[in-house]
Motif scaffolding. Structure first.
Motif, PDB file in Angstrom:
ATOM      1  N   ASN A 123      -2.828  75.169  13.325  1.00 34.17           N
ATOM      2  CA  ASN A 123      -3.918  75.577  14.212  1.00 34.17           C
ATOM      3  C   ASN A 123      -3.393  76.349  15.424  1.00 34.17           C
ATOM      4  O   ASN A 123      -4.016  77.318  15.864  1.00 34.17           O
ATOM      5  CB  ASN A 123      -4.728  74.372  14.670  1.00 34.17           C
ATOM      6  N   SER A 135      -2.625  79.846  14.284  1.00 34.34           N
ATOM      7  CA  SER A 135      -3.882  80.591  14.097  1.00 34.34           C
ATOM      8  C   SER A 135      -4.463  81.026  15.436  1.00 34.34           C
ATOM      9  O   SER A 135      -4.934  82.160  15.579  1.00 34.34           O
ATOM     10  CB  SER A 135      -4.904  79.729  13.342  1.00 34.34           C
ATOM     11  N   PHE A 136      -4.421  80.127  16.414  1.00 31.81           N
ATOM     12  CA  PHE A 136      -4.928  80.438  17.750  1.00 31.81           C
ATOM     13  C   PHE A 136      -4.150  81.598  18.369  1.00 31.81           C
ATOM     14  O   PHE A 136      -4.734  82.534  18.933  1.00 31.81           O
ATOM     15  CB  PHE A 136      -4.837  79.185  18.629  1.00 31.81           C
ATOM     16  N   LYS A 187      -4.920  84.915  16.723  1.00 32.54           N
ATOM     17  CA  LYS A 187      -6.204  85.461  17.210  1.00 32.54           C
ATOM     18  C   LYS A 187      -5.998  86.173  18.546  1.00 32.54           C
ATOM     19  O   LYS A 187      -6.665  87.178  18.826  1.00 32.54           O
ATOM     20  CB  LYS A 187      -7.242  84.346  17.333  1.00 32.54           C
ATOM     21  N   GLN A 188      -5.081  85.665  19.371  1.00 31.36           N
ATOM     22  CA  GLN A 188      -4.775  86.352  20.631  1.00 31.36           C
ATOM     23  C   GLN A 188      -4.187  87.732  20.366  1.00 31.36           C
ATOM     24  O   GLN A 188      -4.463  88.678  21.110  1.00 31.36           O
ATOM     25  CB  GLN A 188      -3.812  85.517  21.479  1.00 31.36           C
TER      26      GLN A 188
END
Length: 178
Positions: free
Chosen positions: A49, A52-53, A56-57
């Protein structure tokens, strides 16, 4: 994976989903989280996670933390890089680039943190053409504070962050240590 930055001993590249085991090794260690709120992760899913975070940035902000791997062995030893802080306020600042790094404990005190941080500041100023980059570390975190002081900030100050005294560092283009 194409490197973003290479140094004498490091390859700095985007974090990939297959870095989850390395992130878990890093962020599940309570010693690594001593000055990060004392909340290490406990599952590989949390590592996935986190990646993934961060990915996304990359899409949203064009920047985010990067994997730090040893050039000779390709071993994942932590992360480094710049993060756009634009949704929260830190020490009265908003919409700024934050320099960060985190190393697997076995690689502390080997100069990798400084090597990576210096390379990231060079990237910020020469490639991204930023005028300023900031960083902060809890006052008690002598390892990080030593690295950040060695980079010769143009300004430092103390502030309180969630009840913890924290040192704020400001770096300006063309004014970083060697």
């Amino acid at each position: 994976m194409k490197p973003i930055i290479t140094t004498e001993r490091l390859i700095i590249r985007e974090l990939q989903p297959d870095d989850a085991a390395g992130i878990f090794r890093l962020d599940s260690n309570p010693a690594v989280h001593e000055y990060l709120g004392k909340s290490p992760i406990t599952t590989i899913e949390e590592a996935q996670n986190a990646i993934s975070f961060i990915r996304k940035q990359y899409e949203t902000n064009g920047i985010g933390r990067w994997a730090m791997v040893l050039k000779d062995t390709n071993e994942f030893i932590g992360w480094t890089g710049l993060k756009l802080i634009n949704t929260e306020e830190v020490n009265g600042h908003r919409n700024f680039y934050d320099l960060g790094y985190r190393l697997v404990q076995e690689h502390w005190r080997k100069g990798y943190g400084f090597e990576a941080a210096k390379a990231c500041l060079d990237y910020a100023f020469s490639v991204m053409k930023l005028e300023k980059v900031y960083a902060n570390a809890e006052k008690g975190n002598t390892g990080s504070n030593t690295i950040l002081q060695k980079l010769q900030p143009v300004h430092t100050e103390s502030f309180w962050d969630e009840g913890v005294e924290t040192i704020w560092f400001e770096f300006q283009n063309n004014k970083i240590g060697s």
